[in-house]
Scaffold this motif. Structure first.
Motif, PDB file in Angstrom:
ATOM      1  N   ALA A 245       0.832  -1.203   0.000  1.00  0.00           N
ATOM      2  CA  ALA A 245       0.000   0.000   0.000  1.00  0.00           C
ATOM      3  C   ALA A 245       0.870   1.259   0.000  1.00  0.00           C
ATOM      4  CB  ALA A 245      -0.929  -0.007   1.213  1.00  0.00           C
ATOM      5  N   ILE A 246       1.941   1.236   0.766  1.00  0.00           N
ATOM      6  CA  ILE A 246       2.854   2.384   0.808  1.00  0.00           C
ATOM      7  C   ILE A 246       3.516   2.591  -0.545  1.00  0.00           C
ATOM      8  CG2 ILE A 246       5.068   3.179   1.764  1.00  0.00           C
ATOM      9  CD1 ILE A 246       4.156   1.862   4.436  1.00  0.00           C
ATOM     10  N   MET A 247       3.948   1.510  -1.186  1.00  0.00           N
ATOM     11  CA  MET A 247       4.614   1.642  -2.481  1.00  0.00           C
ATOM     12  C   MET A 247       3.650   2.101  -3.558  1.00  0.00           C
ATOM     13  SD  MET A 247       7.255  -1.580  -2.409  1.00  0.00           S
ATOM     14  CE  MET A 247       8.010  -1.114  -3.954  1.00  0.00           C
ATOM     15  N   ARG A 248       2.397   1.626  -3.512  1.00  0.00           N
ATOM     16  CA  ARG A 248       1.404   2.108  -4.477  1.00  0.00           C
ATOM     17  C   ARG A 248       1.151   3.600  -4.290  1.00  0.00           C
ATOM     18  NH1 ARG A 248      -1.226  -2.844  -3.393  1.00  0.00           N
ATOM     19  NH2 ARG A 248      -2.645  -1.818  -1.927  1.00  0.00           N
ATOM     20  N   THR A 249       1.087   4.025  -3.039  1.00  0.00           N
ATOM     21  CA  THR A 249       0.871   5.445  -2.766  1.00  0.00           C
ATOM     22  C   THR A 249       2.027   6.277  -3.299  1.00  0.00           C
ATOM     23  OG1 THR A 249      -0.449   4.971  -0.797  1.00  0.00           O
ATOM     24  CG2 THR A 249       0.570   7.146  -0.929  1.00  0.00           C
ATOM     25  N   LEU A 250       3.249   5.826  -3.088  1.00  0.00           N
ATOM     26  CA  LEU A 250       4.405   6.557  -3.597  1.00  0.00           C
ATOM     27  C   LEU A 250       4.439   6.548  -5.127  1.00  0.00           C
ATOM     28  CD1 LEU A 250       7.208   5.495  -1.070  1.00  0.00           C
ATOM     29  CD2 LEU A 250       5.994   7.680  -1.212  1.00  0.00           C
ATOM     30  N   SER A 251       3.957   5.470  -5.735  1.00  0.00           N
ATOM     31  CA  SER A 251       3.941   5.426  -7.203  1.00  0.00           C
ATOM     32  C   SER A 251       3.000   6.475  -7.778  1.00  0.00           C
ATOM     33  CB  SER A 251       3.521   4.032  -7.696  1.00  0.00           C
ATOM     34  OG  SER A 251       2.128   3.814  -7.526  1.00  0.00           O
ATOM     35  N   GLU A 252       1.985   6.856  -7.000  1.00  0.00           N
ATOM     36  CA  GLU A 252       1.036   7.879  -7.448  1.00  0.00           C
ATOM     37  C   GLU A 252       1.535   9.296  -7.175  1.00  0.00           C
ATOM     38  OE1 GLU A 252      -2.397   6.784  -5.279  1.00  0.00           O
ATOM     39  OE2 GLU A 252      -2.769   4.947  -6.436  1.00  0.00           O
ATOM     40  N   HIS A 253       2.672   9.402  -6.455  1.00  0.00           N
ATOM     41  CA  HIS A 253       3.228  10.711  -6.105  1.00  0.00           C
ATOM     42  C   HIS A 253       4.736  10.696  -6.368  1.00  0.00           C
ATOM     43  CE1 HIS A 253      -0.534  10.488  -3.780  1.00  0.00           C
ATOM     44  NE2 HIS A 253      -0.579  11.797  -3.947  1.00  0.00           N
ATOM     45  N   PRO A 254       5.132  10.725  -7.644  1.00  0.00           N
ATOM     46  CA  PRO A 254       6.568  10.646  -7.974  1.00  0.00           C
ATOM     47  C   PRO A 254       7.385  11.792  -7.395  1.00  0.00           C
ATOM     48  CG  PRO A 254       5.254  11.243  -9.900  1.00  0.00           C
ATOM     49  CD  PRO A 254       4.288  10.822  -8.844  1.00  0.00           C
ATOM     50  N   GLN A 255       6.731  12.886  -7.010  1.00  0.00           N
ATOM     51  CA  GLN A 255       7.448  14.005  -6.404  1.00  0.00           C
ATOM     52  C   GLN A 255       7.827  13.700  -4.960  1.00  0.00           C
ATOM     53  OE1 GLN A 255       4.238  13.848  -6.893  1.00  0.00           O
ATOM     54  NE2 GLN A 255       3.131  14.703  -5.123  1.00  0.00           N
ATOM     55  N   GLY A 256       7.303  12.609  -4.405  1.00  0.00           N
ATOM     56  CA  GLY A 256       7.635  12.205  -3.040  1.00  0.00           C
ATOM     57  C   GLY A 256       6.598  12.646  -2.030  1.00  0.00           C
ATOM     58  N   LEU A 257       6.602  11.976  -0.886  1.00  0.00           N
ATOM     59  CA  LEU A 257       5.679  12.292   0.197  1.00  0.00           C
ATOM     60  C   LEU A 257       6.405  12.198   1.535  1.00  0.00           C
ATOM     61  CD1 LEU A 257       2.446  10.275  -0.731  1.00  0.00           C
ATOM     62  CD2 LEU A 257       2.730  12.756  -0.849  1.00  0.00           C
ATOM     63  N   SER A 258       5.970  13.000   2.482  1.00  0.00           N
ATOM     64  CA  SER A 258       6.497  12.905   3.843  1.00  0.00           C
ATOM     65  C   SER A 258       5.906  11.671   4.521  1.00  0.00           C
ATOM     66  CB  SER A 258       6.133  14.150   4.643  1.00  0.00           C
ATOM     67  OG  SER A 258       4.724  14.211   4.838  1.00  0.00           O
ATOM     68  N   LEU A 259       6.523  11.269   5.651  1.00  0.00           N
ATOM     69  CA  LEU A 259       5.984  10.133   6.395  1.00  0.00           C
ATOM     70  C   LEU A 259       4.558  10.407   6.859  1.00  0.00           C
ATOM     71  CD1 LEU A 259       9.079   9.118   8.558  1.00  0.00           C
ATOM     72  CD2 LEU A 259       8.060   7.798   6.704  1.00  0.00           C
ATOM     73  N   ALA A 260       4.307  11.643   7.275  1.00  0.00           N
ATOM     74  CA  ALA A 260       2.956  11.991   7.733  1.00  0.00           C
ATOM     75  C   ALA A 260       1.944  11.875   6.597  1.00  0.00           C
ATOM     76  CB  ALA A 260       2.945  13.405   8.309  1.00  0.00           C
ATOM     77  N   ALA A 261       2.334  12.323   5.406  1.00  0.00           N
ATOM     78  CA  ALA A 261       1.426  12.255   4.255  1.00  0.00           C
ATOM     79  C   ALA A 261       1.182  10.805   3.846  1.00  0.00           C
ATOM     80  CB  ALA A 261       1.996  13.049   3.084  1.00  0.00           C
ATOM     81  N   ILE A 262       2.226   9.990   3.894  1.00  0.00           N
ATOM     82  CA  ILE A 262       2.054   8.566   3.575  1.00  0.00           C
ATOM     83  C   ILE A 262       1.105   7.922   4.578  1.00  0.00           C
ATOM     84  CG2 ILE A 262       3.201   6.336   3.345  1.00  0.00           C
ATOM     85  CD1 ILE A 262       5.770   7.879   2.621  1.00  0.00           C
ATOM     86  N   ALA A 263       1.333   8.209   5.860  1.00  0.00           N
ATOM     87  CA  ALA A 263       0.499   7.629   6.915  1.00  0.00           C
ATOM     88  C   ALA A 263      -0.960   8.001   6.727  1.00  0.00           C
ATOM     89  CB  ALA A 263       0.999   8.091   8.277  1.00  0.00           C
ATOM     90  N   GLN A 264      -1.205   9.236   6.340  1.00  0.00           N
ATOM     91  CA  GLN A 264      -2.583   9.676   6.117  1.00  0.00           C
ATOM     92  C   GLN A 264      -3.203   8.961   4.922  1.00  0.00           C
ATOM     93  OE1 GLN A 264      -2.986  13.886   5.406  1.00  0.00           O
ATOM     94  NE2 GLN A 264      -5.209  13.864   5.677  1.00  0.00           N
TER      95      GLN A 264
END
Length: 261
Positions: free
Chosen positions: A25-44
């Protein structure tokens, strides 16, 4: 002082599956945000505690599946993901051919797989129906996008301005049934709603075809059922149903959203 009971084999297995699901789930989320995400944004995004996300991200970072973005903070997919994708990029023909064979057998009609090539489509594979009256066409054939059902479902993935920039105006009239540009643009709007189109002798006299677009991690393609016009009209609904089912099966297996829940 109480001591926790050791995990049973089933409990350990369930925990391992849960960790894998969370990492995915974390990797899919990052794949949708190639600009990157903070840990807080990933957690949300994945609806997990920040501490859990941090622990999983650190494990993924160790395997180069996730990488830190430096002083700016945040994380993105790592280099190992690209390497895995490169190593598993099997030829699209090998992946799709079993589905094409099933589709051809179901309808007893010829089936083609095509990709865009400028303002034309390029047939990269085909299954020829085993029946007396059938359509036979060569692998490697090119045909105009604007007058083929395969081309039109691929054009529907573009905006109208992109279509105008890609195609000549006026459009070459392949047969008396070939649409002009305004009619084509109107049809593309409908294709975007239904995901399907059918052409009746728009490219070649006596030949009709129905098509759907196929979105995979290897690119965008079109699957077509090609048949003599003499029996096309009474089978459009069955062809549409079979093509959409084939599309769903392929995209479930190798599509862009194959792993989404």
């Amino acid at each position: 002082m109480s001591r926790e009971a050791p995990e049973t084999g089933e409990e350990s297995k369930a925990g391992g599956i849960q960790v894998i699901a969370r990492a995915a789930a974390i990797m899919r989320t990052l794949s949708e945000h190639p600009q990157g995400l903070s840990l807080a944004a990933i957690a949300q995004a994945v609806k997990l505690p920040r501490s859990t996300v941090q622990r999983i991200v650190c494990a993924l970072e160790t395997e180069y599946l996730v990488e830190a973005m430096g002083p700016s903070g945040g994380f993105r997919l790592g280099a190992a993901v690209g390497q895995l994708v490169y190593q598993t990029q099997t030829d699209i023909i090998s992946l799709v051919r079993p589905y094409l064979e099933c589709l051809s057998n179901r309808l007893q009609e010829s089936v083609a797989l095509a990709k865009p090539a400028g303002e034309k489509i390029h047939v990269i594979d085909r299954i020829v129906a085993e029946r007396d009256l059938r359509v036979v066409f060569p692998i490697g054939a090119f045909a105009p996008m604007h007058s083929t059902s395969a081309g039109k479902v691929l054009l529907a993935g573009l905006g109208d301005d992109e279509v105008r920039a890609l195609l000549p105006d006026p459009l070459p009239q392949m047969t008396r049934h070939t649409r002009d540009l305004p009619a084509l643009l109107a049809e593309l709007a409908e294709i975007r709603k239904t995901g399907f189109t059918f052409d009746h002798e728009e490219c070649s006299e006596g030949i009709s075809a129905g098509s759907v677009a196929l979105d995979t991690y290897l690119g965008r393609y079109a699957i077509s059922v090609v048949l003599p016009s003499a029996r096309a009209a009474r089978h459009v609904e069955a062809i549409q149903e079979a093509l959409l089912a084939c599309k769903r099966d392929i995209e479930r297996a190798i599509g862009r959203t194959a792993c989404q829940r």
